[in-house]
Design an enzyme around this catalytic site. Structure first.
Site, PDB file in Angstrom:
ATOM      1  N   GLU A 202       0.821  -1.205   0.000  1.00  0.00           N
ATOM      2  CA  GLU A 202       0.000   0.000   0.000  1.00  0.00           C
ATOM      3  C   GLU A 202       0.859   1.260   0.000  1.00  0.00           C
ATOM      4  O   GLU A 202       1.516   1.585   0.991  1.00  0.00           O
ATOM      5  CB  GLU A 202      -0.919   0.000   1.224  1.00  0.00           C
TER       6      GLU A 202
ATOM      7  N   ASP B  30       1.850 -14.032  12.989  1.00  0.00           N
ATOM      8  CA  ASP B  30       0.623 -14.557  12.398  1.00  0.00           C
ATOM      9  C   ASP B  30      -0.291 -13.386  12.046  1.00  0.00           C
ATOM     10  O   ASP B  30      -0.870 -12.746  12.925  1.00  0.00           O
ATOM     11  CB  ASP B  30      -0.068 -15.500  13.389  1.00  0.00           C
TER      12      ASP B  30
ATOM     13  N   HIS C 236      -1.858  10.922  -0.456  1.00  0.00           N
ATOM     14  CA  HIS C 236      -2.062   9.739  -1.293  1.00  0.00           C
ATOM     15  C   HIS C 236      -1.824  10.094  -2.760  1.00  0.00           C
ATOM     16  O   HIS C 236      -1.201   9.361  -3.496  1.00  0.00           O
ATOM     17  CB  HIS C 236      -3.499   9.199  -1.134  1.00  0.00           C
TER      18      HIS C 236
END
Lengths: 512, 512, 512, 512
Positions: C210, C414, C505
């Site tokens: 991302e 995990d 972004h």
């Protein structure tokens, strides 16, 4: 097509009987008026009975052969009508049996359903409260009930028997009326409210058994008044009922959501036909598994409206059940309403009224009256917020249910709705002037000025004190309650912030 | 060391005054008895005042020079004692000022704190409810209040003025007593309870204004009775108060958790010294940010105990504050108790009593009395569970608050605790015999047989009906309430499952 | 006594067979070693078979008459041992049958249980992934699997086949190893951490797909560094397993809670016998209905420990089941652990590590680096808190899962434990100096430096970068992750507060 | 009118400087293109500067007197344009200063705002990762970074440096690319999916480091396949952004809700102008205190869409801010979205895809493959539901995040969205045939086939395996993931129900 689960409602459980004049059972029409064109058959356990074995009494008190009913000689079977069916000369063993009944109905053709029932003899009734079908609110039967309770339990019902009104008045409010509970009533205030509906000073009736409550609210009201009063706004108003429809799979449930959207006009028509004042505003559909949960949202005028929306939703659902073939099961409630519960959906999407009370409390008022700086309350808000996150509480404020309970009681509201009313969203902020902005939003405050206990004599007097009798006053009532709630948040919030909270209980000598 | 935030409590806000005989202010000892050895200085705004500028009146009504207080001539300053200090001939401008006060105290050395206060004149009081310090429950002042409310609002207080007892009785239950609210009382039952404390049949007093409630519970009781009665078990019993302690960082908060564990004996001793019947069982500590939230868990005997545990926790916290140097701030409540709120922590870890009612309902009873199969209720439980998940409700059952509200009202309980009491965990299961096992767990049911409204005349009569008067009856009361709640779950659950739920409201003619 | 539900585990489902040499079935001992003294009978459907009808093979590959087993000639039946039983010459119809088996066991007497099984022929396997019992991680079988996937799906597995290590290494991490997913790895920082275990500057490995994530965290780290670094504290450390025990009624469930308290030593002994490093610290018991939920809390050293505590809890439960007669049913997990879920209980009572990161961010640093005033972030905290209350979010912060996911991935944790790790409690406060105190508490961060993916080559390299390889480093790792999370809260919080959030972004050109 | 809080965004923090050529500062237009008609004044601390004291460089690299700008000679000031302003010959003391700037803008008149900034010298940068503005993905700079990390930390980056693709490919996915993490990839299945978009058998790529995961899912898939496959349905699809608007009081917030409804066309137009594929479907408004939270709901095509909706919402909000005068403050996010969080609102009202997988599992399949009766799983569902209620979990199932994490990783999804994806609603029901109906609804599954990591080489290969490359495949992907999740619920649910759950971990030898 009427689903078979609905058809089973025709059968009256407990009616299977080995009587002197034959094996018998009853049907009661709980669905809708129809016309019968044939009684096809009845099967009880392994016993098969055709029309030629059966006699029918459609409520006239007279038996006729079932063969008389035919498409040439149809008989109406109206809503709530009771039909009895018997097989002369037949009996069946005691115990549980599967019963199958087949009928022909005009326009619908053959209908068939299965139920279970048993023939066991009715059990002996235990000694019960005196109670009559007619006149159950007369002074005589009330006295009889009281005597029964006194005799059975050894208690004396002296005080509870002293009420200032005729028991008949309570019809529709309670069954088995036997007296009253007297709850102390005090007044706080006046409170200066700046609502859209409530404007000016109000003396606040509070019914409670908890010492310091009235005094604490009174103190908070003083603070609000000295800060120019409390501004109150109703931001939402809806009452809900949430049936669930069950399908073969998630895909049909999803299609059903669309179908409901496409049939909103009909659904609204059916729902609103059952009520003068209720209006169906919108339906939210929630999908999970093969279930579609519909949350019907109504405006209900001056009433709280739970019954009104129950009836209206049931009517709408009946229409839906009759017009949509894909539904497999149906329940009228599904825990999405969410009646008598605290829930996230109520907090988010309103139940009853959503109302906000707010005030900018002046620094010097807080210091003088409560001996605490605004900074201390604002800081406490942050810390208590983290506390609420840890505890998973439905209210990040101090104790809004105290005011709501005491006012609900005084004003004839349904106290059980405190479950919904217990939610609250408190917010505080230090203004640039170092005063304290404080607000509370009650997202699911259920109030009424009509119906329920609002017509009872003492409760009505309290509604009069607030000027909340008559049509169009329910938002006024919501505003006043919210204002009182805010007074309590200020008072207890300040007491906690100033460490004096416990000592105020001491002074008033509670817990004797 | 006494933290400076506590020291500020010595100062009496609103006491700063430009009087004829000089600038003055008051201290009230709200902390603990000490001995003063010097009044070091007082600074108000930019005005510096030494002992030579000041006079003191320690409550004897006589002024003396502040210089008279010295380590050679110390003066006691007891708890709740008020000291006045004045600076003859000085004045200060109107408005807010920062005030610094420095003292020397025997054994503690120099103490210094800062507060804010203003010199503004008190505002004119608005017209207020008649109210006197002594004798505020006399019939005369009650009548005066009633007259005031009637005159101010135009309402008539006829019915509310009719109570069967002396107003003096309500001292400790309400302030500004002005009358009563009369709530209709009905009885349901008998209900056969198989508890450890409640055993046998009980007639159930229900105070409500909501039609069909008594009838619906009655129906559920019949089902339970025919199935052999309801088994009730109290599984937990604790009342809480949850102060928060604030530190410089998370690390000190964590150390504090250990410190509290290490000092449990002293903390328990301080807490229990304030109460005859309260016992501190354990403390849960929750950490987040730089805060340590302590949830004190007490047994409180026959009382609900909120005040008792408030007092006891405050005493314990006072000791903690005096004995731990790392604490920076402190509030007695933090939304982890969680009083008057529905919360996950109450549901999980109990508040008040945790009580379970359960019954195996026989298939034929359900069919006969409620006309519904066990399978239908069991299926509804699953669907309604998913509904509860979607709605985020604090109760996956039908309407437990209805019974709790009506019984709380009848029995003098604090109705506001319905917030906690609204939580419920319903569970159903079809037995191998196709009967219905059903249970409800109420995880936070707050009940009392002593204190609060339990001593009021009508409420006491209802407690007598249940045989719940006297010591050691509070678990019996909890069991009975839980049993009644289960009756309601059966009744409404069955009604929903049989589609008859709305029509029962109709029949009893609510909403006139 | 071994409950019959456990006994049924002896039977091997799918083993009922009409074979050439007679009707047969298998038992496998999954309980504990015993000694058989008699095979009493086997009943299959309506077919009754006594010892004289049966032959037994206890694993030696040789059949003998069942009558040979007797109290005089007992045979051991060890844990995991398989016994086959056949009735020569008998057959049974195809389909489902109820099977009853009765045995006598030394010291336990007669044991009897019922199961269901059918005799249907095994279905044809569909075409399946190449897979072998031994050597399933060899390069050959990996290549075969890859070819199979490519052929079956038409996809090319070019990139996924390029790994820098021997497939054998992944034994214990994955079954059917077929290649790797390559996730881009970037570094942010250094970040100055002031923990108890992590001290100094750390370069932070982040594996993500991302865009802007690394850049955003980098920016936040700059702010923390310029403010003197981030202080991190592990405040709790426990891993759970939560079995449920089911009783006849709530009363037995309550007694069981006491029984467990009374047998803590034995329970701990049984649990800890299964593990070198796990320590059972305490058990929380939660009661509802007729269920007792036990939440076992362990310390698990350097491992995350879910398997360790699963094994230990199972051992403890086996002992409990053998020693308590009142238990009716049992499941090893009950959604109270709560593994791979976000939950209030994890937030409240910790799962994995509870860790807090905090920093006082200097006003000028925030202005220079983030172009935003502390007041704006503090105000946003309040508003976003109310937002969290409305949305029912498990995190009142901005995006802690971003850091946790990227670090979990890089460091062999995990990733599914992000469910637990997604919870966060953000807190901000304006200091008297108008700087910003900000902290985040992650209440259930599950991390390990041993076991799981921590031994894989790329993941191990990243652990080396942080100096988290070797014993006793797991709290260090937790501190660093928390510090990184706080950097992200500062960065995104400031971006939202300064309106620049979206544009960042844009600049990095995501979503091509 | 542009609110002053927005205007402050014009100022570039950190730009105040005592330079050689005079005191200077910068403005950057982050709002919208305007035309300047006068620079009225700049005040820095106590220093007042008029146009005659100032020079301006509007980005041409050339200074001119500020007096040249006038309504007769206006100058455009475009979006993202930077203006520098200096006062030749002036200086100011080091430290924080309040800066006031007044401008005149064509059509808007005089605009004035205040900010704070300081003149402190930039701090020395600490040693940092090698990083360049252009070409930051070249192999050279990647190698340089790797060397830097190795040198700084002593770790070796051997394996992480082995990737099969050009680093340039990761532009838009990560900053400071330094290598890869290799996560083992295994396959399970095939799984027979009966979706609307996914139809047939699929081999399932799972990237994980947790032993037994692939094997466990494989076993569940076998059960689903033998029962005829898993039916999957996408029931909802929306992506959100939730800005908050702040008003003077609750009343204005309520009016704003109405205003937004009345201006939906314009708001939609502005939002959709920023995106090709995003469609604004509806806005939910939530009111609390004086805040209005708007939850924008978009369709986002093949992308997950968080950035798309962020941009679109920001554009819509800019228009709102310009056109509504009553707004006092604004933040683009408010914790109602709720991005990267588990929340009730996501569970209720969907985030990403809402998808249900369901199957009727045949009794004999469950017995043969899992050795467990349907009744045991159905019973466990009820017990685990009560467990979920007690624990406040966001998922009443067993472990859906395991499948989601492993597939997200393999398929280039944003793993941090596991926070949302961790929610799940499991439902089971015993059919009349005693088979097991089981379904899971994942209410907020965020998936994409475009954008994010979906274009990376290994991830793309895995998407190819599922046939999910290209336009219009995102619902197919959601269906497959849901199907795999259900396989895991069956597998672990059955293992728990059969007590074999722990031993399966043992067999595969995890936790070395």
């Amino acid at each position: 097509m009427i689903p078979s689960l609905l058809l089973r409602k025709l059968y009256t459980h407990g009616s299977l009987r080995n009587a002197a004049d034959g094996l018998s059972l009853s049907l009661k029409n709980r669905l809708s008026a129809v016309v019968l064109t044939r009684l096809v058959k009845v099967r009880i356990g392994s016993l098969d009975l055709g029309p030629e074995d059966l006699e029918v009494d459609l409520g006239e008190g007279q038996w006729r052969p079932a063969t008389e009913i035919s498409s040439g000689a149809p008989v109406p079977f109206d809503l709530k009508q009771v039909a009895q069916i018997r097989a002369p000369g037949r009996t069946i063993s005691e115990g549980m049996h599967v019963i199958e009944i087949a009928l022909e109905v005009k326009g619908l053709g053959a209908l068939k359903f299965k139920v279970e029932d048993n023939t066991a003899k009715p059990r002996a009734e235990r000694s019960a409260l005196p109670c009559v079908k007619e006149g159950n609110y007369s002074r005589a039967i009330v006295a009889e009930r009281r005597a029964f309770v006194e005799k059975t339990t050894g208690a004396t019902l002296h005080h509870t028997s002293q009420h200032s009104f005729d028991p008949e008045l309570t019809q529709g409010n309670i069954e088995n009326f036997t007296g009253v509970v007297q709850v102390p009533l005090g007044f706080a205030g006046p409170l200066l409210v700046k609502g859209e509906h409530a404007q000016g000073e109000f003396l606040i009736p509070l019914a409670t058994t908890e010492g310091t409550l009235v005094a604490s609210y009174n103190r908070g009201m003083k603070v609000l008044n000295l800060s120019g009063g409390v501004t109150c706004t109703v931001q939402g108003d809806h009452m809900q009922r949430a049936p669930v429809f069950i399908f073969d799979s998630a895909r049909e449930a999803r299609s059903f959501r669309k179908w409901v959207e496409d049939h909103m006009d009909e659904i609204r028509r059916e729902a609103e036909a059952t009520t003068r004042s209720g209006k169906l505003k919108y339906i939210d559909t929630y999908l999970a598994s093969k279930f579609a949960y519909l949350r019907f949202n109504f405006k209900t005028g001056d009433a709280a409206g739970q019954n009104m929306v129950g009836r209206a939703t049931f009517a709408a659902c009946s229409w839906i059940l009759e017009n949509n073939d894909s539904i497999r099961r149906f329940y009228l409630e599904s825990n999405l309403a969410t009646d008598k519960k605290a829930s996230q959906i109520n907090l988010m999407r309103t139940r009853g009224k959503r109302v906000t009370a707010e005030c900018v409390i002046k620094r010097e008022v807080l210091l003088e009256v409560m001996r605490v700086e605004p900074e201390s309350l604002a800081y406490h808000w942050g810390v208590a917020n983290v506390g609420s996150i840890l505890s998973g509480a439905n209210n990040n404020g101090a104790h809004s249910p105290n005011a709501i309970a005491a006012m609900f009681l005084a004003l004839g509201q349904d106290v059980a709705n405190l479950a919904e009313g217990s939610s609250g969203i408190l917010y505080t902020e230090l203004t640039p002037e170092k005063d304290l902005y404080i607000s509370i939003t009650i997202p699911s405050l259920i109030v009424a000025t009509h119906g329920g206990g609002t017509g009872l004599p003492t409760q009505r007097e309290c509604l009069h004190v607030l000027g909340c009798v008559g049509a169009g006053k329910v938002h006024k009532l919501a505003e006043i309650i919210a204002g009182v709630v805010l007074a309590g948040e200020v008072s207890l919030g300040a007491a906690i912030s100033s460490l004096e909270w416990v000592s105020s209980h001491e002074a008033y000598g509670r817990n004797r």
